[in-house]
Design a protein around this motif. Structure first.
Motif, PDB file in Angstrom:
ATOM      1  N   VAL A  64       0.847  -1.190   0.000  1.00 29.80           N
ATOM      2  CA  VAL A  64       0.000   0.000   0.000  1.00 29.80           C
ATOM      3  C   VAL A  64       0.886   1.245   0.000  1.00 29.80           C
ATOM      4  O   VAL A  64       0.608   2.214  -0.719  1.00 29.80           O
ATOM      5  N   HIS A  65       1.961   1.217   0.773  1.00 27.87           N
ATOM      6  CA  HIS A  65       2.907   2.348   0.788  1.00 27.87           C
ATOM      7  C   HIS A  65       3.445   2.622  -0.611  1.00 27.87           C
ATOM      8  O   HIS A  65       3.528   3.776  -1.041  1.00 27.87           O
ATOM      9  N   GLU A  66       3.815   1.581  -1.325  1.00 26.02           N
ATOM     10  CA  GLU A  66       4.343   1.767  -2.682  1.00 26.02           C
ATOM     11  C   GLU A  66       3.282   2.380  -3.591  1.00 26.02           C
ATOM     12  O   GLU A  66       3.582   3.232  -4.426  1.00 26.02           O
ATOM     13  N   SER A  67       2.033   1.983  -3.411  1.00 25.82           N
ATOM     14  CA  SER A  67       0.938   2.560  -4.197  1.00 25.82           C
ATOM     15  C   SER A  67       0.746   4.039  -3.870  1.00 25.82           C
ATOM     16  O   SER A  67       0.544   4.860  -4.769  1.00 25.82           O
ATOM     17  N   VAL A  68       0.817   4.396  -2.589  1.00 22.53           N
ATOM     18  CA  VAL A  68       0.681   5.798  -2.180  1.00 22.53           C
ATOM     19  C   VAL A  68       1.874   6.605  -2.708  1.00 22.53           C
ATOM     20  O   VAL A  68       1.710   7.724  -3.207  1.00 22.53           O
ATOM     21  N   ARG A  69       3.062   6.048  -2.614  1.00 22.55           N
ATOM     22  CA  ARG A  69       4.267   6.729  -3.092  1.00 22.55           C
ATOM     23  C   ARG A  69       4.167   7.023  -4.585  1.00 22.55           C
ATOM     24  O   ARG A  69       4.456   8.132  -5.039  1.00 22.55           O
ATOM     25  N   LEU A  70       3.715   6.035  -5.362  1.00 25.52           N
ATOM     26  CA  LEU A  70       3.578   6.230  -6.800  1.00 25.52           C
ATOM     27  C   LEU A  70       2.474   7.244  -7.107  1.00 25.52           C
ATOM     28  O   LEU A  70       2.645   8.100  -7.980  1.00 25.52           O
ATOM     29  N   ALA A  71       1.370   7.184  -6.385  1.00 23.54           N
ATOM     30  CA  ALA A  71       0.291   8.160  -6.584  1.00 23.54           C
ATOM     31  C   ALA A  71       0.803   9.573  -6.330  1.00 23.54           C
ATOM     32  O   ALA A  71       0.475  10.505  -7.068  1.00 23.54           O
ATOM     33  N   ALA A  72       1.626   9.739  -5.318  1.00 23.91           N
ATOM     34  CA  ALA A  72       2.184  11.060  -5.009  1.00 23.91           C
ATOM     35  C   ALA A  72       3.135  11.522  -6.104  1.00 23.91           C
ATOM     36  O   ALA A  72       3.162  12.711  -6.444  1.00 23.91           O
ATOM     37  N   ARG A  73       3.903  10.616  -6.675  1.00 22.58           N
ATOM     38  CA  ARG A  73       4.824  10.979  -7.758  1.00 22.58           C
ATOM     39  C   ARG A  73       4.072  11.382  -9.021  1.00 22.58           C
ATOM     40  O   ARG A  73       4.535  12.225  -9.783  1.00 22.58           O
ATOM     41  N   LEU A  74       2.919  10.775  -9.253  1.00 18.61           N
ATOM     42  CA  LEU A  74       2.125  11.085 -10.437  1.00 18.61           C
ATOM     43  C   LEU A  74       1.227  12.309 -10.242  1.00 18.61           C
ATOM     44  O   LEU A  74       0.660  12.817 -11.194  1.00 18.61           O
ATOM     45  N   HIS A  75       1.100  12.747  -8.996  1.00 18.94           N
ATOM     46  CA  HIS A  75       0.179  13.827  -8.659  1.00 18.94           C
ATOM     47  C   HIS A  75       0.693  15.167  -9.142  1.00 18.94           C
ATOM     48  O   HIS A  75       1.892  15.392  -9.241  1.00 18.94           O
ATOM     49  N   TRP A  76      -0.218  16.076  -9.416  1.00 16.23           N
ATOM     50  CA  TRP A  76       0.152  17.421  -9.846  1.00 16.23           C
ATOM     51  C   TRP A  76       0.379  18.352  -8.664  1.00 16.23           C
ATOM     52  O   TRP A  76       0.943  19.425  -8.816  1.00 16.23           O
ATOM     53  N   LEU A  77      -0.044  17.948  -7.470  1.00 18.26           N
ATOM     54  CA  LEU A  77       0.163  18.764  -6.275  1.00 18.26           C
ATOM     55  C   LEU A  77       1.546  18.500  -5.680  1.00 18.26           C
ATOM     56  O   LEU A  77       2.049  17.378  -5.765  1.00 18.26           O
ATOM     57  N   PRO A  78       2.142  19.495  -5.037  1.00 21.23           N
ATOM     58  CA  PRO A  78       3.405  19.261  -4.328  1.00 21.23           C
ATOM     59  C   PRO A  78       3.109  18.565  -3.000  1.00 21.23           C
ATOM     60  O   PRO A  78       2.492  19.148  -2.107  1.00 21.23           O
ATOM     61  N   LEU A  79       3.484  17.326  -2.880  1.00 24.88           N
ATOM     62  CA  LEU A  79       3.120  16.533  -1.706  1.00 24.88           C
ATOM     63  C   LEU A  79       4.354  16.163  -0.881  1.00 24.88           C
ATOM     64  O   LEU A  79       5.284  15.546  -1.389  1.00 24.88           O
ATOM     65  N   ALA A  80       4.320  16.532   0.381  1.00 23.03           N
ATOM     66  CA  ALA A  80       5.398  16.193   1.308  1.00 23.03           C
ATOM     67  C   ALA A  80       5.025  14.917   2.066  1.00 23.03           C
ATOM     68  O   ALA A  80       4.028  14.259   1.754  1.00 23.03           O
ATOM     69  N   CYS A  81       5.804  14.604   3.060  1.00 23.14           N
ATOM     70  CA  CYS A  81       5.610  13.352   3.790  1.00 23.14           C
ATOM     71  C   CYS A  81       4.320  13.327   4.617  1.00 23.14           C
ATOM     72  O   CYS A  81       3.727  12.263   4.787  1.00 23.14           O
ATOM     73  N   LEU A  82       3.855  14.464   5.123  1.00 25.88           N
ATOM     74  CA  LEU A  82       2.670  14.461   5.982  1.00 25.88           C
ATOM     75  C   LEU A  82       1.405  14.019   5.255  1.00 25.88           C
ATOM     76  O   LEU A  82       0.734  13.087   5.718  1.00 25.88           O
ATOM     77  N   PRO A  83       1.037  14.615   4.121  1.00 23.11           N
ATOM     78  CA  PRO A  83      -0.172  14.117   3.454  1.00 23.11           C
ATOM     79  C   PRO A  83      -0.046  12.667   3.004  1.00 23.11           C
ATOM     80  O   PRO A  83      -1.010  11.895   3.091  1.00 23.11           O
ATOM     81  N   LYS A  84       1.132  12.271   2.557  1.00 26.40           N
ATOM     82  CA  LYS A  84       1.318  10.870   2.149  1.00 26.40           C
ATOM     83  C   LYS A  84       1.143   9.937   3.344  1.00 26.40           C
ATOM     84  O   LYS A  84       0.511   8.883   3.228  1.00 26.40           O
ATOM     85  N   SER A  85       1.673  10.327   4.489  1.00 26.90           N
ATOM     86  CA  SER A  85       1.556   9.487   5.687  1.00 26.90           C
ATOM     87  C   SER A  85       0.120   9.411   6.180  1.00 26.90           C
ATOM     88  O   SER A  85      -0.340   8.356   6.617  1.00 26.90           O
ATOM     89  N   ILE A  86      -0.598  10.531   6.111  1.00 31.89           N
ATOM     90  CA  ILE A  86      -1.999  10.525   6.543  1.00 31.89           C
ATOM     91  C   ILE A  86      -2.827   9.613   5.651  1.00 31.89           C
ATOM     92  O   ILE A  86      -3.654   8.832   6.131  1.00 31.89           O
ATOM     93  N   VAL A  87      -2.608   9.681   4.350  1.00 27.24           N
ATOM     94  CA  VAL A  87      -3.344   8.817   3.420  1.00 27.24           C
ATOM     95  C   VAL A  87      -2.987   7.349   3.659  1.00 27.24           C
ATOM     96  O   VAL A  87      -3.871   6.492   3.718  1.00 27.24           O
ATOM     97  N   LEU A  88      -1.717   7.054   3.829  1.00 25.42           N
ATOM     98  CA  LEU A  88      -1.309   5.666   4.092  1.00 25.42           C
ATOM     99  C   LEU A  88      -1.925   5.165   5.387  1.00 25.42           C
ATOM    100  O   LEU A  88      -2.469   4.053   5.437  1.00 25.42           O
TER     101      LEU A  88
END
Length: 141
Positions: A64-88
């Motif tokens: 699931v982490h790898e899926s969230v990480r890839l989603a963040a890389r493909l995203h148009w928003l600038p995403l730091a560790c906090l939103p990624k961690s909250i979603v995970l």
């Protein structure tokens, strides 16, 4: 590179990735618009997960982490560790995997730095071991 990584995902991981993509958007906006008030209602950082978890739960959490990480890389928003961690965290808890959010500040450097990560049992999900050496965990009260 991104396309090859996407194509290597299982069907289940692709579903997680698209779910994460849209969740990241919502979390990012809540952090930007509502800031601390929203975080205080959504997160209890004093909660710790001491339960023993099996290797299957940690393996699933890593996928699931790898899926969230890839989603963040493909995203148009600038995403730091906090939103990624909250979603995970949200995705893992929805799946019944006991997880908790950890926040830390740097303990060696003179400039301020912080980091957010998710932990399942005693395992940090998707983080190198040096994170524990570099950041000291803080608690929310």
């Amino acid at each position: 590179m991104k396309i090859a990584k996407f194509q290597s995902l299982s069907r289940r991981q692709k579903c997680w990735m698209w779910s994460a993509y849209w969740r990241l958007w919502g979390v990012w906006w809540c952090i930007k618009l509502k800031q601390g008030a929203w975080l205080n209602t959504k997160l209890d950082l004093t909660d710790t997960v001491d339960a023993e978890v099996g290797s299957d739960a940690i393996k699933t959490a890593s996928q699931v982490h790898e899926s969230v990480r890839l989603a963040a890389r493909l995203h148009w928003l600038p995403l730091a560790c906090l939103p990624k961690s909250i979603v995970l965290l949200d995705m893992l808890q929805t799946m019944g995997i006991p997880a908790c959010l950890k926040l830390g500040v740097n303990k060696r450097e003179q400039q301020f730095a912080s980091h957010a990560w998710v932990q399942v049992g005693s395992a940090m999900i998707g983080e190198p071991e040096h994170v524990k050496d570099r950041f000291i965990e803080i608690h929310h009260r």
